[in-house]
Design an enzyme around this catalytic site. Structure first.
Site, short mmCIF file in Angstrom:
data_model
loop_
_atom_site.label_atom_id
_atom_site.label_comp_id
_atom_site.label_asym_id
_atom_site.label_seq_id
_atom_site.Cartn_x
_atom_site.Cartn_y
_atom_site.Cartn_z
CB THR A 116 0.74 5.57 1.36
OG1 THR A 116 -0.07 6.69 1.69
CG2 THR A 116 1.87 6.07 0.47
CE1 TYR A 140 4.72 7.16 4.15
CE2 TYR A 140 2.68 8.24 3.48
CZ TYR A 140 3.34 7.14 3.97
OH TYR A 140 2.64 6.00 4.28
#
Ligand code: UDP
Length: 327
Positions: A116, A140
């Site tokens: 990501t 995250y």
């Protein structure tokens, strides 16, 4: 040459499965169905199992003769990761380590990883390139970066190679409308605003209007899920042909603010988006825009659905016609 698509019943995974099946690539989906939907597989082979269940995964690998893996099995909500980091470390790190060790012990060496742009943190320059310093500002992003480090070390030490694909904002749906984005609970901007358009939610919450951006709302780089699918296939072929482990950004290189996405949704749907201004959401950097030059040059990647209106049209088509209305 069978591929195992882990987390293949989820949003991005199911679009990759659809893309690969259209190319007649032999595959099996392995998914614990905690977030994914078996119906999204449109009949592809499914083994229900968790990436942290080494025995079950090993037997799936043997049964299908798996030689390569794409892993979409991860938790993805930035806000939730701030509130419940233990969940994120358990799934995105601990169970992912079990998965990697299972691949090593089964002799599966080609691995495509869903990473990501959240690994970069606050941009020091834009657009973000793969060599931008990594300093994630939410759990995250930190869990994804942790696995990127593991992959680097494993590729150096073992007979193992990988592609880390750093997605910007995955969005849109299958243009034929058979599959699309359906998270429970939904946290992503585009499905939430379309639900507000449909009247399934009273309003879209706009998280923060005082960022240092042209209109005060956060800017993101939205990339169509089928363009991500194309990149996964190209990345795997590159890995098989060159044996080179690499990281690639996957974005369109164009930023759209939350307000611009709302305006695009109003253009596409012809309907107003009811809005409610809310405080900033924790863990959100103001601007994330990627350079995908490396993927264009090395993989020959060419996004087909780059326009924000096209992304919204495909999402709206799915949302109106097919999406289960379970909000
Ligand atoms: N966002 C928003 N309202 C929502 C959901 C998201 O204003 O209900 C904003 C969010 O703050 C971010 C952008 O929309 O700036 C994209 O968020 P999303 O959760 O879709 O993806 P993320 O960037 O977190 O991966």
């Amino acid at each position: 040459m069978t591929l195992a698509i882990l987390g293949g019943a989820g949003y991005i995974g199911s679009h990759v499965v659809q893309y690969l099946r259209a190319l007649n690539v032999p595959l099996v989906v392995y998914d614990n169905l905690s977030q994914g939907h078996a119906e999204s597989l449109l009949g592809a082979d499914l083994v229900v199992g968790d990436i942290g269940d080494a025995e079950r995964l090993s037997s799936c690998i043997r049964q299908y003769g798996v030689t390569g893996v794409m892993n979409f099995a991860g938790l993805i909500a930035v806000g939730e990761s701030v509130k419940e980091p233990a969940l994120y470390y358990a799934n995105n790190v601990s169970r992912t380590l079990t998965l990697l060790d299972t691949l090593l012990s089964e002799g599966v060496r080609d691995f495509v990883f869903s990473s990501t742009c959240a690994i970069y943190g606050m941009p020091q320059f834009l657009p973000l390139t793969e060599d931008h310093p990594t300093n994630p500002i939410n759990p995250y992003g930190r869990t994804k970066l942790a696995i990127e480090f593991v992959l680097e070390d494993y590729a150096r030490a073992y007979d193992f190679r990988y592609m880390s694909l750093r997605y910007f904002n995955a969005s849109g749906a299958d243009p034929a409308g058979q599959i699309g984005e359906c998270h429970q609970p939904e946290t992503h901007l585009i499905p939430l605003l379309l639900e507000a358009v449909q009247g399934h939610r009273p309003a879209l919450s706009v998280f923060g209007n005082d960022y240092d951006t042209p209109d005060g709302t956060c800017v993101r780089d939205y990339i169509h899920v089928l363009d991500l699918a194309q990149a996964h296939w190209l990345a795997l072929q590159f890995l098989r042909e060159t044996g080179r482990s690499e990281a690639f950004n996957l974005g369109n290189g164009q930023g759209h603010s939350v307000r611009e996405v709302i305006q695009a949704a109003e253009r596409v749907t012809g309907l107003p988006v009811p809005v409610s201004e809310q405080p900033r959401r924790e863990g959100d950097p103001p601007v994330l825009i990627g350079s995908s030059r490396k993927a264009f040059d090395l993989l020959g990647w060419q996004p087909q659905y780059a326009e924000i209106d096209t992304i919204l049209e495909t999402a709206w088509n799915w949302q109106q016609r097919w999406k289960p209305q379970a909000v």
